[in-house]
Design a protein around this motif. Structure first.
Motif, PDB file in Angstrom:
ATOM      1  N   THR A  98       0.811  -1.227   0.000  1.00 57.42           N
ATOM      2  CA  THR A  98       0.000   0.000   0.000  1.00 57.42           C
ATOM      3  C   THR A  98       0.842   1.274   0.000  1.00 57.42           C
ATOM      4  OG1 THR A  98      -0.285  -0.024   2.416  1.00 57.42           O
ATOM      5  CG2 THR A  98      -1.962  -1.135   1.130  1.00 57.42           C
ATOM      6  N   PHE A  99       1.700   1.392  -1.008  1.00 59.49           N
ATOM      7  CA  PHE A  99       2.421   2.653  -1.197  1.00 59.49           C
ATOM      8  C   PHE A  99       1.425   3.759  -1.543  1.00 59.49           C
ATOM      9  CE2 PHE A  99       5.983  -0.245  -1.842  1.00 59.49           C
ATOM     10  CZ  PHE A  99       7.012   0.433  -1.204  1.00 59.49           C
ATOM     11  N   PHE A 100       1.698   4.953  -1.063  1.00 61.35           N
ATOM     12  CA  PHE A 100       0.782   6.066  -1.301  1.00 61.35           C
ATOM     13  C   PHE A 100       0.735   6.455  -2.771  1.00 61.35           C
ATOM     14  CE2 PHE A 100       0.552   8.213   3.149  1.00 61.35           C
ATOM     15  CZ  PHE A 100       0.278   6.982   3.719  1.00 61.35           C
ATOM     16  N   THR A 230      -9.618   5.168   6.937  1.00 60.21           N
ATOM     17  CA  THR A 230      -9.603   6.620   6.713  1.00 60.21           C
ATOM     18  C   THR A 230      -8.295   7.194   7.233  1.00 60.21           C
ATOM     19  OG1 THR A 230     -12.013   6.743   6.892  1.00 60.21           O
ATOM     20  CG2 THR A 230     -10.778   8.790   7.164  1.00 60.21           C
ATOM     21  N   LEU A 231      -7.630   7.939   6.383  1.00 55.85           N
ATOM     22  CA  LEU A 231      -6.343   8.535   6.719  1.00 55.85           C
ATOM     23  C   LEU A 231      -6.259   9.896   6.050  1.00 55.85           C
ATOM     24  CD1 LEU A 231      -3.530   7.931   8.075  1.00 55.85           C
ATOM     25  CD2 LEU A 231      -2.774   7.193   5.811  1.00 55.85           C
ATOM     26  N   ASN A 232      -5.820  10.886   6.815  1.00 55.99           N
ATOM     27  CA  ASN A 232      -5.710  12.252   6.274  1.00 55.99           C
ATOM     28  C   ASN A 232      -7.027  12.738   5.665  1.00 55.99           C
ATOM     29  OD1 ASN A 232      -2.967  12.194   6.983  1.00 55.99           O
ATOM     30  ND2 ASN A 232      -2.374  11.375   4.986  1.00 55.99           N
ATOM     31  N   THR A 235     -10.746   8.193   2.570  1.00 53.71           N
ATOM     32  CA  THR A 235     -11.063   6.797   2.853  1.00 53.71           C
ATOM     33  C   THR A 235     -10.595   5.892   1.723  1.00 53.71           C
ATOM     34  OG1 THR A 235     -12.970   7.414   4.199  1.00 53.71           O
ATOM     35  CG2 THR A 235     -12.912   5.164   3.346  1.00 53.71           C
ATOM     36  N   GLU A 236      -9.978   4.786   2.113  1.00 57.57           N
ATOM     37  CA  GLU A 236      -9.490   3.790   1.162  1.00 57.57           C
ATOM     38  C   GLU A 236     -10.126   2.454   1.497  1.00 57.57           C
ATOM     39  OE1 GLU A 236      -8.250   3.342  -1.943  1.00 57.57           O
ATOM     40  OE2 GLU A 236      -6.444   4.440  -1.393  1.00 57.57           O
ATOM     41  N   ARG A 237     -10.632   1.751   0.487  1.00 57.68           N
ATOM     42  CA  ARG A 237     -11.200   0.426   0.698  1.00 57.68           C
ATOM     43  C   ARG A 237     -10.203  -0.595   0.166  1.00 57.68           C
ATOM     44  NH1 ARG A 237     -16.134   0.866   2.656  1.00 57.68           N
ATOM     45  NH2 ARG A 237     -16.584  -1.343   2.346  1.00 57.68           N
ATOM     46  N   LEU A 238      -9.565  -1.331   1.082  1.00 56.33           N
ATOM     47  CA  LEU A 238      -8.453  -2.200   0.726  1.00 56.33           C
ATOM     48  C   LEU A 238      -8.885  -3.496   0.060  1.00 56.33           C
ATOM     49  CD1 LEU A 238      -6.332  -1.828   3.993  1.00 56.33           C
ATOM     50  CD2 LEU A 238      -6.047  -0.592   1.840  1.00 56.33           C
ATOM     51  N   LEU A 239     -10.028  -4.040   0.451  1.00 55.28           N
ATOM     52  CA  LEU A 239     -10.403  -5.382   0.007  1.00 55.28           C
ATOM     53  C   LEU A 239     -11.477  -5.392  -1.075  1.00 55.28           C
ATOM     54  CD1 LEU A 239     -10.438  -7.267   3.435  1.00 55.28           C
ATOM     55  CD2 LEU A 239      -8.547  -6.868   1.872  1.00 55.28           C
ATOM     56  N   ASP A 240     -11.982  -4.245  -1.444  1.00 56.09           N
ATOM     57  CA  ASP A 240     -12.999  -4.199  -2.489  1.00 56.09           C
ATOM     58  C   ASP A 240     -12.354  -4.126  -3.866  1.00 56.09           C
ATOM     59  OD1 ASP A 240     -14.925  -4.240  -0.589  1.00 56.09           O
ATOM     60  OD2 ASP A 240     -15.447  -2.121  -0.727  1.00 56.09           O
ATOM     61  N   ASP A 241     -13.140  -4.497  -4.875  1.00 53.04           N
ATOM     62  CA  ASP A 241     -12.649  -4.432  -6.248  1.00 53.04           C
ATOM     63  C   ASP A 241     -12.875  -3.013  -6.777  1.00 53.04           C
ATOM     64  OD1 ASP A 241     -11.580  -5.170  -8.638  1.00 53.04           O
ATOM     65  OD2 ASP A 241     -13.370  -6.208  -9.360  1.00 53.04           O
ATOM     66  N   GLU A 243     -10.823   1.165  -7.237  1.00 55.49           N
ATOM     67  CA  GLU A 243      -9.540   1.817  -7.441  1.00 55.49           C
ATOM     68  C   GLU A 243      -8.803   1.970  -6.111  1.00 55.49           C
ATOM     69  OE1 GLU A 243      -9.945   4.809 -11.169  1.00 55.49           O
ATOM     70  OE2 GLU A 243     -11.013   5.410  -9.348  1.00 55.49           O
ATOM     71  N   PHE A 244      -7.489   1.854  -6.161  1.00 56.20           N
ATOM     72  CA  PHE A 244      -6.661   2.105  -4.980  1.00 56.20           C
ATOM     73  C   PHE A 244      -6.007   3.468  -5.172  1.00 56.20           C
ATOM     74  CE2 PHE A 244      -2.532   1.714  -2.709  1.00 56.20           C
ATOM     75  CZ  PHE A 244      -3.060   1.706  -1.436  1.00 56.20           C
ATOM     76  N   LYS A 245      -6.350   4.409  -4.286  1.00 55.95           N
ATOM     77  CA  LYS A 245      -5.943   5.803  -4.455  1.00 55.95           C
ATOM     78  C   LYS A 245      -4.785   6.215  -3.543  1.00 55.95           C
ATOM     79  CE  LYS A 245     -10.809   6.753  -5.423  1.00 55.95           C
ATOM     80  NZ  LYS A 245     -12.032   7.488  -4.982  1.00 55.95           N
ATOM     81  N   GLY A 246      -4.378   5.309  -2.639  1.00 54.52           N
ATOM     82  CA  GLY A 246      -3.260   5.620  -1.767  1.00 54.52           C
ATOM     83  C   GLY A 246      -3.488   6.776  -0.818  1.00 54.52           C
TER      84      GLY A 246
END
Length: 268
Positions: A98-100, A230-232, A235-241, A243-246
């Motif tokens: 999970t690189f930003f 949720t960070l900064n 919100t990021e959803r790690l396990l859903d199909d 987009e990963f936005k970092g």
């Protein structure tokens, strides 16, 4: 030659020339063995003790060497663990890097979901690394991902004397692109010769708060212990199909695809 005779000096020289005791393979630092299975709290209902999952993931977490030109060190790793065989006491650990961001000049994007899978087993009081799958632009046009046996990997035992061959592996991270490789030459031939690595700056275990694995067990895609993070303020959803936005999601940059496709492919 004060205080020493020539005989003493010669004896000392011979002693220093002798090889030291052989370092045992594997890791003895993990406080679980057979009791990793079927004991204690098991929040993700996979038959494994939750603390054992954490201890194995923590101690085998790879050491990363970054290149001198790296501009995207920030990451917030998570992990998942599954049992592949109780009879051989074998586990697989899925490390979500999970690189930003991927900070490549022409192909950069927010979020970079590279990962590693380590297959380890317990025997006779020690845990041993057997195999490692290293993602390197997986499912892209220059996919250089591969499985490596423990003998094809390096181990930086001088950085921490608790490590040994078949302990946590040393991996090389492609500059700004974060593909991981087993050695420098493999890296330099990766992605159609576009990847580059060097031994300049390293990260391992809990040397930085952001890299700690405490409370980072995602469980699995079916029994999710962590999904929404949720960070900064984002919100990021790690396990859903999805987009990963970092945790960045800049309007002027594309986003990466998510982790679920990789987790599904390897049965996590």
């Amino acid at each position: 030659m004060h205080r020493f005779t020539w005989i003493a000096v010669l004896s000392l020289g011979l002693f220093l020339a002798l090889p030291g005791p052989a370092r045992a393979d594997g890791l003895s630092t993990i406080p679980y063995g057979d009791n990793c299975w079927g004991t204690g709290t098991d929040a993700d209902r996979d038959g494994l003790n939750d603390d054992c999952e954490y201890q194995v993931a923590f101690w085998f977490m790879p050491l990363f060497w970054f290149d001198s030109g790296e501009s995207g060190f920030d990451r917030r790793p998570y992990f998942a663990v599954k049992s592949t065989s109780f009879s051989t006491r074998t586990l697989q650990v899925f490390y979500m890097d999970t690189f930003f961001e991927d900070s490549g000049v022409t192909t950069g994007h927010d979020g970079d979901p590279e990962f590693q899978i380590l297959e380890v087993h317990y025997s006779g009081g020690r845990w041993y690394l057997d195999w490692a799958y290293l993602s390197a632009h997986r499912k892209s046009s220059c996919d250089s991902s591969a499985w490596y046996s423990y003998g094809q990997l390096e181990y930086d035992t001088a950085i921490d004397s608790r490590n040994a061959s078949r302990g946590w592996p040393t991996l090389y991270v492609a500059e700004d692109k974060h593909a991981t490789y087993n050695n420098l030459s493999t890296c330099d031939s990766g992605c159609f010769l576009q990847d580059y690595c060097s031994r300049t700056t390293y990260q391992y275990l809990d040397t930085a708060t952001s890299n700690r694995l405490v409370s980072r067990n995602v469980g699995s895609t079916t029994v999710q212990l962590i999904n929404s993070v949720t960070l900064n303020g984002k919100t990021e959803r790690l396990l859903d199909d999805v987009e990963f936005k970092g945790w960045d999601d800049q309007w002027y940059r594309p986003n990466s695809q998510g982790y679920r496709r990789h987790l599904n492919d390897f049965g996590f």
